[in-house]
Structures are given as structure tokens and as C-alpha cells.
Motif scaffolding. Structure first.
Motif, PDB file in Angstrom:
ATOM      1  N   TRP A  19       0.815  -1.211   0.000  1.00  0.00           N
ATOM      2  CA  TRP A  19       0.000   0.000   0.000  1.00  0.00           C
ATOM      3  C   TRP A  19       0.851   1.265   0.000  1.00  0.00           C
ATOM      4  O   TRP A  19       0.416   2.305  -0.510  1.00  0.00           O
ATOM      5  CB  TRP A  19      -1.013  -0.005   1.147  1.00  0.00           C
ATOM      6  N   VAL A  20       2.074   1.191   0.536  1.00  0.00           N
ATOM      7  CA  VAL A  20       2.960   2.355   0.467  1.00  0.00           C
ATOM      8  C   VAL A  20       3.304   2.679  -0.987  1.00  0.00           C
ATOM      9  O   VAL A  20       3.257   3.841  -1.414  1.00  0.00           O
ATOM     10  CB  VAL A  20       4.240   2.106   1.286  1.00  0.00           C
ATOM     11  N   VAL A  21       3.632   1.668  -1.766  1.00  0.00           N
ATOM     12  CA  VAL A  21       3.963   1.890  -3.180  1.00  0.00           C
ATOM     13  C   VAL A  21       2.753   2.415  -3.937  1.00  0.00           C
ATOM     14  O   VAL A  21       2.871   3.326  -4.776  1.00  0.00           O
ATOM     15  CB  VAL A  21       4.487   0.591  -3.818  1.00  0.00           C
ATOM     16  N   VAL A  22       1.573   1.889  -3.642  1.00  0.00           N
ATOM     17  CA  VAL A  22       0.371   2.330  -4.353  1.00  0.00           C
ATOM     18  C   VAL A  22       0.042   3.786  -4.023  1.00  0.00           C
ATOM     19  O   VAL A  22      -0.303   4.578  -4.911  1.00  0.00           O
ATOM     20  CB  VAL A  22      -0.818   1.403  -4.036  1.00  0.00           C
ATOM     21  N   GLY A 182       6.976  12.077  -3.968  1.00  0.00           N
ATOM     22  CA  GLY A 182       6.274  10.800  -3.894  1.00  0.00           C
ATOM     23  C   GLY A 182       7.232   9.623  -3.832  1.00  0.00           C
ATOM     24  O   GLY A 182       7.023   8.667  -3.075  1.00  0.00           O
ATOM     25  N   LEU A 183       8.319   9.683  -4.609  1.00  0.00           N
ATOM     26  CA  LEU A 183       9.294   8.595  -4.610  1.00  0.00           C
ATOM     27  C   LEU A 183      10.081   8.542  -3.305  1.00  0.00           C
ATOM     28  O   LEU A 183      10.402   7.462  -2.807  1.00  0.00           O
ATOM     29  CB  LEU A 183      10.243   8.754  -5.799  1.00  0.00           C
ATOM     30  N   VAL A 184      10.395   9.704  -2.762  1.00  0.00           N
ATOM     31  CA  VAL A 184      11.075   9.734  -1.460  1.00  0.00           C
ATOM     32  C   VAL A 184      10.177   9.122  -0.397  1.00  0.00           C
ATOM     33  O   VAL A 184      10.625   8.355   0.470  1.00  0.00           O
ATOM     34  CB  VAL A 184      11.463  11.182  -1.086  1.00  0.00           C
ATOM     35  N   GLY A 185       8.873   9.446  -0.456  1.00  0.00           N
ATOM     36  CA  GLY A 185       7.932   8.847   0.476  1.00  0.00           C
ATOM     37  C   GLY A 185       7.879   7.333   0.322  1.00  0.00           C
ATOM     38  O   GLY A 185       7.792   6.595   1.313  1.00  0.00           O
ATOM     39  N   MET A 186       7.934   6.861  -0.920  1.00  0.00           N
ATOM     40  CA  MET A 186       7.935   5.420  -1.168  1.00  0.00           C
ATOM     41  C   MET A 186       9.136   4.758  -0.515  1.00  0.00           C
ATOM     42  O   MET A 186       9.022   3.736   0.180  1.00  0.00           O
ATOM     43  CB  MET A 186       7.937   5.156  -2.675  1.00  0.00           C
ATOM     44  N   SER A 188      10.915   5.849   1.898  1.00  0.00           N
ATOM     45  CA  SER A 188      11.028   6.060   3.344  1.00  0.00           C
ATOM     46  C   SER A 188      10.531   4.844   4.129  1.00  0.00           C
ATOM     47  O   SER A 188      10.816   4.720   5.324  1.00  0.00           O
ATOM     48  CB  SER A 188      10.216   7.299   3.759  1.00  0.00           C
ATOM     49  N   SER A 189       9.809   3.957   3.470  1.00  0.00           N
ATOM     50  CA  SER A 189       9.320   2.746   4.128  1.00  0.00           C
ATOM     51  C   SER A 189      10.416   1.680   4.136  1.00  0.00           C
ATOM     52  O   SER A 189      10.934   1.301   3.085  1.00  0.00           O
ATOM     53  CB  SER A 189       8.082   2.212   3.404  1.00  0.00           C
ATOM     54  N   SER A 190      10.750   1.183   5.300  1.00  0.00           N
ATOM     55  CA  SER A 190      11.768   0.130   5.385  1.00  0.00           C
ATOM     56  C   SER A 190      11.292  -1.151   4.709  1.00  0.00           C
ATOM     57  O   SER A 190      12.110  -1.938   4.216  1.00  0.00           O
ATOM     58  CB  SER A 190      12.122  -0.147   6.845  1.00  0.00           C
ATOM     59  N   ASP A 191       9.975  -1.372   4.677  1.00  0.00           N
ATOM     60  CA  ASP A 191       9.442  -2.558   4.009  1.00  0.00           C
ATOM     61  C   ASP A 191       9.746  -2.526   2.518  1.00  0.00           C
ATOM     62  O   ASP A 191      10.032  -3.550   1.903  1.00  0.00           O
ATOM     63  CB  ASP A 191       7.932  -2.658   4.226  1.00  0.00           C
ATOM     64  N   VAL A 192       9.669  -1.352   1.916  1.00  0.00           N
ATOM     65  CA  VAL A 192       9.991  -1.201   0.499  1.00  0.00           C
ATOM     66  C   VAL A 192      11.488  -1.390   0.273  1.00  0.00           C
ATOM     67  O   VAL A 192      11.904  -2.049  -0.689  1.00  0.00           O
ATOM     68  CB  VAL A 192       9.536   0.173  -0.024  1.00  0.00           C
ATOM     69  N   ARG A 193      12.293  -0.836   1.155  1.00  0.00           N
ATOM     70  CA  ARG A 193      13.749  -0.884   0.974  1.00  0.00           C
ATOM     71  C   ARG A 193      14.331  -2.269   1.218  1.00  0.00           C
ATOM     72  O   ARG A 193      15.345  -2.627   0.617  1.00  0.00           O
ATOM     73  CB  ARG A 193      14.439   0.125   1.901  1.00  0.00           C
ATOM     74  N   THR A 194      13.729  -3.038   2.092  1.00  0.00           N
ATOM     75  CA  THR A 194      14.361  -4.285   2.522  1.00  0.00           C
ATOM     76  C   THR A 194      13.693  -5.548   1.996  1.00  0.00           C
ATOM     77  O   THR A 194      14.224  -6.641   2.202  1.00  0.00           O
ATOM     78  CB  THR A 194      14.387  -4.356   4.060  1.00  0.00           C
TER      79      THR A 194
END
Length: 212
Positions: A19-22, A182-186, A188-194
Motif C-alpha cells: 500500500w505504500v507503493v500504491v 512521492g518517490l522519497v515517500g515510497m 522512506s518505508s523500510s518494508d519497500v527498501r528491505t
């Protein structure tokens, strides 16, 4: 039908990276659509010309083809993070349009944006299919599509009055800033990064590029 919608929503909101990516895609698509569908053609009409703008779009398409071919060769452990980082290339054409719209720099930036966009598309599709149960994937895709693109018409309608107030080029720079935010916000989530990609085993004697 309502039961299936509830099941899909439960699966959708249970994955933070999803949902963070969306949500971030909703913001970036709002900025990108308003800039490239409305402002960029209007600016190109009075600067580089319509035919040159067509060449810029063709360069972006060539970049997407190249990006798809490149994605087939990559072995990336954090594929989603890699794809999100690649999306920053999409700010390039907007910045050039907002500063000095010239054909060659625009075409090069559009090519890179196409490469980055396709890298993210492959990373996103791969991640969805790896981490969402197959029996719920179609319903999750529906929420993905709605959330990612629902703001596109809003961006297309709003950007015209904003450009009338502040000017075409300053507004294009503003859309680039919104896209980057928007991309920085994406990211910023550790779930997205890891989030880790399940790398396939390489065939014997076949070398592939590996990205951490």
C-alpha cells in the motif's frame, strides 16, 4: 462479490510495502500525467515543435524496450528498492522542460525515463507475484490499479489552472518536485527498501549481473 472485495482489501492492507507503493504511485502518476499529457505538449508546441515532441516520446518508448531487456538480465536481491530508485529518472524530462526545453537533452532524458519506468514495472510485477498468494492476486491487482491511477484525471484537470497562474515552466518544475517527493515517500518505508527478491538459480555456465 462483497466478500471477495473484503478478502482482497484485507490482503492489500496487510502488506505495508504494497500500500505504500500504491499511495506513492498515486502521487507520482498525478504529477506525471498532468505534466506529460497536458503541459509538455503545450510547451513543446511553442519551443521544440510537435514533430520533435513526437521524437521525444519515441525515445521514451525505446527506453522502455531497453529497460525490459535489461531487467531480464538482472539478479537483484532487493528488486523493489531497485525499481523505486530507477523511477527517479522520470523527473529528468520534467526538469529539462522546466529549464531549457531542447530536443537532444529531452530525448536523452526521456530515454532514461523509459528505462527507469520499465525497470520499476518489472520489479513491481515480479514482487507482486512472489509475495501475494495466487488465489488473491487478481483482487489485489484491482486495488493496485485503482489506487495508482485514480488521481490521473485530477492531475490533468488541475495542472492547467495552476500553469495559468504560475506559468508553464515553473509548473513543470513543480510537478517534478511532487514526483520526487512521492518517490522519497515510497523509499522512506523500510518494508519497500528491505523486501527481498527470490533470486532464481543461474543456469550452469550462464553469467548474470548481480545487484545487492
Amino acid at each position: 462479490m462483497l466478500g471477495e472485495l473484503r478478502t482482497g482489501w484485507s490482503e492489500f492492507r496487510s502488506h505495508t510495502w504494497l500500500w505504500v507503493v500504491v499511495v506513492a504511485a498515486c502521487v507520482t502518476n498525478l504529477a506525471w500525467a498532468g505534466a506529460t499529457h497536458v503541459l509538455a505538449p503545450a510547451l513543446a508546441d511553442v519551443t521544440i515543435g510537435r514533430q520533435s515532441w513526437g521524437l521525444v516520446l519515441a525515445a521514451q518508448t525505446a527506453g522502455m524496450i531497453t529497460g525490459g531487456l535489461l531487467a531480464m538480465r538482472l539478479r537483484v536481491r532487493r528488486f523493489l528498492r531497485y525499481g523505486a530508485l530507477a523511477l527517479f529518472t522520470m523527473a529528468g524530462p520534467l526538469i529539462i522542460l522546466g529549464l531549457t526545453p531542447r530536443l537532444i537533452p529531452l530525448a536523452c532524458a526521456a530515454f532514461l525515463a523509459g528505462v527507469g519506468l520499465e525497470q520499476f514495472s518489472v520489479a513491481w510485477e515480479t514482487t507482486m507475484q512472489e509475495h501475494i498468494p495466487a488465489d488473491r492476486l487478481a483482487r489485489v491487482y484491482s486495488y493496485d490499479m485503482v489506487g495508482s491511477f485514480i488521481a490521473v484525471p485530477i492531475g490533468e484537470m488541475a495542472v492547467g489552472p495552476i500553469a495559468d497562474r504560475f506559468g508553464l515552466q515553473p509548473t513543470l518544475l513543480g510537478t517534478a518536485a511532487v514526483l520526487v517527493a512521492g518517490l522519497v515517500g515510497m523509499l522512506s518505508s523500510s518494508d519497500v527498501r528491505t523486501l527481498r527478491h527470490r533470486l532464481p538459480r543461474a543456469e550452469p555456465g550462464h553469467m548474470e549481473e548481480s545487484v545487492p
